[in-house]
Design a protein around this motif. Structure first.
Motif, short mmCIF file in Angstrom:
data_model
loop_
_atom_site.label_atom_id
_atom_site.label_comp_id
_atom_site.label_asym_id
_atom_site.label_seq_id
_atom_site.Cartn_x
_atom_site.Cartn_y
_atom_site.Cartn_z
N ASN A 16 0.74 -1.25 0.05
CA ASN A 16 -0.04 -0.08 -0.07
C ASN A 16 0.92 1.35 -0.09
O ASN A 16 0.64 2.28 -0.47
CB ASN A 16 -0.81 -0.08 1.09
CG ASN A 16 -2.06 -0.88 0.85
OD1 ASN A 16 -2.31 -1.40 -0.06
ND2 ASN A 16 -2.99 -1.18 1.80
N SER A 17 2.29 1.25 0.60
CA SER A 17 2.70 2.43 0.53
C SER A 17 3.39 2.94 -0.81
O SER A 17 3.38 4.01 -1.10
CB SER A 17 3.95 2.20 1.41
OG SER A 17 4.85 1.00 1.06
N VAL A 18 3.45 1.78 -1.74
CA VAL A 18 3.70 1.95 -3.15
C VAL A 18 2.74 2.61 -3.92
O VAL A 18 2.57 3.53 -4.44
CB VAL A 18 4.33 0.80 -3.80
CG1 VAL A 18 4.50 1.07 -5.21
CG2 VAL A 18 5.65 0.53 -2.87
N LYS A 19 1.42 2.00 -3.50
CA LYS A 19 0.10 2.71 -4.02
C LYS A 19 -0.25 4.19 -3.54
O LYS A 19 -0.50 4.84 -4.70
CB LYS A 19 -0.98 1.65 -3.45
CG LYS A 19 -1.08 0.47 -4.17
CD LYS A 19 -2.38 -0.32 -3.55
CE LYS A 19 -2.33 -1.86 -3.82
NZ LYS A 19 -1.31 -2.67 -3.19
N THR A 20 0.19 4.45 -2.41
CA THR A 20 0.08 5.89 -2.20
C THR A 20 1.20 6.54 -2.67
O THR A 20 0.99 7.79 -3.14
CB THR A 20 0.03 6.16 -0.66
OG1 THR A 20 0.87 5.53 0.12
CG2 THR A 20 -1.38 5.32 -0.12
N GLY A 21 2.56 6.33 -2.22
CA GLY A 21 3.79 7.11 -2.49
C GLY A 21 4.20 7.43 -3.90
O GLY A 21 4.55 8.25 -4.38
N VAL A 22 3.75 6.31 -4.90
CA VAL A 22 4.28 6.10 -6.17
C VAL A 22 3.10 6.38 -7.07
O VAL A 22 3.29 7.53 -7.95
CB VAL A 22 4.78 4.86 -6.67
CG1 VAL A 22 5.36 4.94 -8.06
CG2 VAL A 22 6.15 4.88 -5.94
N LEU A 23 1.98 5.79 -6.94
CA LEU A 23 0.86 6.13 -7.84
C LEU A 23 -0.18 7.31 -7.44
O LEU A 23 -1.09 7.42 -8.11
CB LEU A 23 0.16 4.64 -7.81
CG LEU A 23 0.76 3.60 -8.42
CD1 LEU A 23 0.22 2.11 -8.27
CD2 LEU A 23 1.10 3.95 -9.95
N GLY A 24 -0.06 7.65 -6.05
CA GLY A 24 -0.96 8.53 -5.69
C GLY A 24 -2.32 8.32 -5.12
O GLY A 24 -3.22 9.09 -5.18
N VAL A 25 -2.47 6.90 -4.78
CA VAL A 25 -3.78 6.31 -4.40
C VAL A 25 -4.11 7.19 -3.11
O VAL A 25 -2.91 6.94 -2.09
CB VAL A 25 -3.92 4.87 -4.42
CG1 VAL A 25 -5.30 4.40 -3.58
CG2 VAL A 25 -3.49 4.36 -5.74
N PRO A 26 -4.94 7.63 -2.96
CA PRO A 26 -5.31 8.40 -1.49
C PRO A 26 -5.18 7.20 -0.36
O PRO A 26 -5.90 6.39 -0.29
CB PRO A 26 -6.66 8.98 -1.61
CG PRO A 26 -6.72 9.10 -3.01
CD PRO A 26 -6.23 7.99 -3.64
N GLY A 27 -4.53 7.70 0.57
CA GLY A 27 -4.39 6.69 1.81
C GLY A 27 -5.61 6.77 2.56
O GLY A 27 -5.86 5.55 2.93
N GLU A 28 -6.53 7.76 2.42
CA GLU A 28 -7.70 7.48 3.33
C GLU A 28 -8.77 6.63 2.58
O GLU A 28 -9.61 5.99 3.00
CB GLU A 28 -8.54 9.08 3.12
CG GLU A 28 -7.89 10.12 3.81
CD GLU A 28 -6.39 10.78 2.70
OE1 GLU A 28 -6.97 10.80 1.42
OE2 GLU A 28 -5.68 10.95 3.05
#
Length: 158
Positions: free
Chosen positions: A50-62
């Motif tokens: 998930n850290s790559v989803k948020t940090g690289v792809l910009g998927v909202p952590g919320e």
């Protein structure tokens, strides 16, 4: 299927990028195995964490906190992130549960394929049965089908 997608993309002067969780790079690898892929495949992100989803792809952590990683909205956001990060015309993503255990409250075989273009992003739900390897292979095929469908769409500009 990959040959058709590569041919269609090249014929329309379009590029593609992948964001893969469930398939961990299989979609990009299958495309790259196809002659001519270098003219259409921009790149890909394996976003297992998930850290790559948020940090690289910009998927909202919320979003991830609210629905988990196996969700249609997440798949759509992943595809959009791949398109944006890799500078491609179209993004395709995979997220799901290959097993052997359920994940984030989702049953084994639950899969979402995301597609993103400049017109927006969407996702498609699937429910597959089989072994871990079979579910991943089915998800890869589904992603290629959706990519080809998006590339072939008359409403999408070349």
């Amino acid at each position: 299927m990959s040959e058709l997608a590569v041919t269609e993309a090249i014929g329309r002067g379009m590029t593609a990028a992948t964001a893969e969780s469930l398939t961990a790079g299989m979609v990009a690898a299958v495309l790259a195995d196809t002659p001519g892929a270098s003219a259409m495949l921009q790149g890909g992100v394996v976003s297992y964490a998930n850290s790559v989803k948020t940090g690289v792809l910009g998927v909202p952590g919320e979003l991830l906190a609210a629905v988990g990683s196996v969700d249609g909205q997440v798949a759509a956001a992943m595809a959009d992130g791949a398109r944006r990060v890799c500078g491609a015309d179209i993004g395709v993503s995979t997220t799901g549960v290959a097993g052997p255990e359920p994940h984030d409250g989702k049953a084994v075989g639950t899969v979402f394929i995301g597609i993103a273009t400049t017109a927006g992003s969407t996702s498609y739900p699937y429910s597959f049965e089989g072994t871990r390897a079979e579910i991943r292979a089915l998800a890869c095929s589904a992603a290629l089908e959706r990519l080809l469908e998006a590339l072939s769409s008359e409403s999408y500009r070349a």
